[in-house]
Motif scaffolding. Structure first.
Motif, mmCIF file in Angstrom:
data_model
loop_
_atom_site.group_PDB
_atom_site.id
_atom_site.type_symbol
_atom_site.label_atom_id
_atom_site.label_comp_id
_atom_site.label_asym_id
_atom_site.label_seq_id
_atom_site.Cartn_x
_atom_site.Cartn_y
_atom_site.Cartn_z
ATOM 1 N N SER A 7 -15.744 88.224 127.667
ATOM 2 C CA SER A 7 -16.476 88.373 128.925
ATOM 3 C C SER A 7 -15.891 87.398 129.939
ATOM 4 O O SER A 7 -15.410 86.323 129.574
ATOM 5 C CB SER A 7 -17.964 88.132 128.725
ATOM 6 N N MET A 8 -15.937 87.811 131.208
ATOM 7 C CA MET A 8 -15.421 86.971 132.294
ATOM 8 C C MET A 8 -16.398 87.015 133.452
ATOM 9 O O MET A 8 -16.920 88.077 133.792
ATOM 10 C CB MET A 8 -14.078 87.517 132.815
ATOM 11 N N LYS A 9 -16.637 85.869 134.060
ATOM 12 C CA LYS A 9 -17.459 85.848 135.269
ATOM 13 C C LYS A 9 -16.579 86.266 136.438
ATOM 14 O O LYS A 9 -15.501 85.721 136.638
ATOM 15 C CB LYS A 9 -18.036 84.464 135.507
ATOM 16 N N ILE A 10 -17.029 87.240 137.186
ATOM 17 C CA ILE A 10 -16.322 87.739 138.360
ATOM 18 C C ILE A 10 -17.291 87.699 139.528
ATOM 19 O O ILE A 10 -18.290 88.423 139.521
ATOM 20 C CB ILE A 10 -15.830 89.190 138.162
ATOM 21 N N LYS A 11 -17.029 86.844 140.490
ATOM 22 C CA LYS A 11 -17.897 86.673 141.659
ATOM 23 C C LYS A 11 -19.352 86.586 141.228
ATOM 24 O O LYS A 11 -19.753 85.641 140.587
ATOM 25 C CB LYS A 11 -17.651 87.773 142.681
ATOM 26 N N LEU A 16 -17.110 92.733 131.106
ATOM 27 C CA LEU A 16 -17.121 92.779 129.647
ATOM 28 C C LEU A 16 -15.936 93.596 129.148
ATOM 29 O O LEU A 16 -15.605 94.636 129.703
ATOM 30 C CB LEU A 16 -18.415 93.421 129.139
ATOM 31 N N PHE A 17 -15.329 93.108 128.086
ATOM 32 C CA PHE A 17 -14.273 93.835 127.400
ATOM 33 C C PHE A 17 -14.845 94.195 126.037
ATOM 34 O O PHE A 17 -15.403 93.341 125.343
ATOM 35 C CB PHE A 17 -13.030 92.955 127.243
ATOM 36 N N PHE A 18 -14.682 95.423 125.646
ATOM 37 C CA PHE A 18 -15.295 95.846 124.393
ATOM 38 C C PHE A 18 -14.434 96.858 123.672
ATOM 39 O O PHE A 18 -13.528 97.463 124.244
ATOM 40 C CB PHE A 18 -16.693 96.430 124.650
ATOM 41 N N LEU A 19 -14.728 96.995 122.397
ATOM 42 C CA LEU A 19 -14.125 98.014 121.548
ATOM 43 C C LEU A 19 -15.258 98.802 120.917
ATOM 44 O O LEU A 19 -16.343 98.266 120.677
ATOM 45 C CB LEU A 19 -13.267 97.379 120.444
#
Length: 164
Positions: A7-11, A16-19
């Motif tokens: 996960s990354m905070k964006i503004k 979320l990156f998922f499989l």
């Protein structure tokens, strides 16, 4: 099966990156197998794996610090032999140790100093003479630069002309 892998905070939101499905299962199997292999290599249980990896990293850091200290002690002994020499070719030294050696040589020398250290693919040099630096550039393929009384860089090769 659904697995969030990053996960990354964006503004103001979160990315979320998922499989999911078979990819999530294969990711789980891969990471599980790697955990087992690492725990076996460290003779550790999976539950204590993180702390044992940290222990190995700490030991590695301590050993690197000890090697640096021993390198400096070696340089102090070499200085006694080489303080009168102006051109020195030495075996592979890391940059910090080479800089320490160079500074010690310069402190003893009333003339120029050229310190060349063999590296894996090239030679790293340090000198306090612009003339020496320019001569190296004429005779060799040099990458580097400097100003005033400190020039450094790398040479692809060295030959007997280096010592003329």
């Amino acid at each position: 099966m659904f697995k969030i892998i990053k996960s990354m905070k964006i503004k103001k939101g979160t990315r979320l990156f998922f499989l999911c499905g078979k990819l999530a299962y294969e990711d789980y199997v891969l990471k599980h197998d790697q955990s087992i292999q690492i725990s076996n290599q460290l003779s550790s249980s999976i539950e204590t794996l993180s702390s044992n990896v940290q222990r190995v990293l700490d030991e590695n850091y301590a050993l690197k610090q000890r090697i640096k200290q021993l390198d400096k002690e070696m340089v102090d002994h070499l200085i006694i032999e080489h303080k009168e020499n102006q051109i020195i070719l030495c075996d592979e030294l890391d940059r910090d140790t080479q800089l320490y050696y160079y500074n010690k040589l310069v402190s003893f020398s009333d003339n120029y100093v050229l310190l060349v250290s063999k590296q894996k693919d090239n030679y790293r040099f340090m000198t306090n003479s612009k003339d020496i630096f320019l001569q190296l550039k004429e005779k060799h393929q040099v990458r580097g630069g400097g100003k005033n009384d400190f020039f450094q860089g790398t040479l692809d090769t060295i030959n007997e002309q280096l010592f003329d």
